[in-house]
Every structure is written in C-alpha cells, then in structure tokens.
Scaffold this motif. Sequence first.
Motif, PDB file in Angstrom:
ATOM      1  N   UNK A  47      28.778  30.658   2.387  1.00  0.00           N
ATOM      2  CA  UNK A  47      28.111  31.653   3.231  1.00  0.00           C
ATOM      3  C   UNK A  47      26.648  31.282   3.502  1.00  0.00           C
ATOM      4  N   UNK A  48      25.929  30.857   2.484  1.00  0.00           N
ATOM      5  CA  UNK A  48      24.539  30.447   2.681  1.00  0.00           C
ATOM      6  C   UNK A  48      24.425  29.253   3.612  1.00  0.00           C
ATOM      7  N   UNK A  49      25.359  28.355   3.505  1.00  0.00           N
ATOM      8  CA  UNK A  49      25.413  27.190   4.379  1.00  0.00           C
ATOM      9  C   UNK A  49      25.606  27.635   5.830  1.00  0.00           C
ATOM     10  N   UNK A  50      26.542  28.559   6.057  1.00  0.00           N
ATOM     11  CA  UNK A  50      26.813  29.024   7.423  1.00  0.00           C
ATOM     12  C   UNK A  50      25.595  29.744   8.004  1.00  0.00           C
ATOM     13  N   UNK A  51      24.878  30.462   7.172  1.00  0.00           N
ATOM     14  CA  UNK A  51      23.672  31.149   7.652  1.00  0.00           C
ATOM     15  C   UNK A  51      22.648  30.135   8.151  1.00  0.00           C
TER      16      UNK A  51
END
Length: 178
Positions: A47-51
């Motif tokens: 999720x942090x990567x996608x953000x």
Amino acid sequence: MDEAEKKLLLLRWPALKRELTVRTKKPLFYPGFVIFFLVAILGLAPAGFWIEVFLYFMSCSEDATAIRNAFVSFVPAFVAATCMQLIWAEEKKSIRAFAVLLLAICMLGLVFCRSTYISDLAAIVWGTLSTLTAWWMWWIANANQKEFQEEEPDSSINPLGGPGLDRPLSGDLTGFTV
C-alpha cells in the motif's frame, strides 16, 4: 564422467523449467489463490508503495527520489521473505538455488536503483522489473500451498453422506406390481 551421467545432469535444467512452468500455471485454476494474490499481495501489502507511485505520477515531478525509496523499501523486504520461504521450505535444490539467484539479482539491482549514478528512468525500470520478479517469486513459492487450493470433489461420495451413488441398490422389486 561418462555420457549417461552427462545426459542425466543435463536433464535437470528442463526439470527446473518444467517445475517453474507448472507452478506459474497451476494457481490460475484456484480462484481463492488468485483473489488472495490480487487483494493481499498486489493490493494491501504494498500500500505504501502504491501511494508513492500514485503521488509520483500525479505530481508530474522531475524528482523520482520518493519512488526510488518506495522500490528500495518494499522490494527487498518482499523478495527476501519470499525467497527465504522457498529456501527453507522447498525440497528441490534447483528451486532453492533459483530463489538465491533471483534474490541476489534483485538486491544488487536495487542497490543501483538507489544510486545517483543511474537515471530516474533506469531506476524505475529496474525497480519495476524487481517488483514483478518479487511478486512472481511469491506466486511460485505458494503455488503448492494447500491453504490456497480447493479440494477436488470426489464423485464417488454421496452428498448426503454414506457410500457413493455408483453402487448397486439394495433390495429388489420382486413381487411388486403396479
């Protein structure tokens, strides 16, 4: 080493290729596996990567430091955990060796991904390839996990319990008239 031993040794490469092909295709037939992969492995875990990816492309910024950091923080942890799973749990030495090779390639590449000596485009391309490799390695590592597979229905079992329906019925119709 005689010819028979050489032929036997050369058969190991196609066996590795076959095993990787089977593990790549087999999970496609299990909806639970595919859904778990899409939701948990591709969606929630990074999720942090996608953000960071979203912010990078939405900001149209020239600075790719944040996305480089996203690759360098997400991919090593994910690929290392997946490869360690294969190394510890796998019985086939060729699969374990393959996991070590991909782990080394991804880690080495990600060192360059963080380096200022390569362009942002090269870092993003390498980070993307490493991410795809990490996800594929998870797929390969978990392809044979029973938790993600559904049991095949046994047609010889009566759905209501008891013996199967393909046996002869007990009793007969002697003396029965309509």
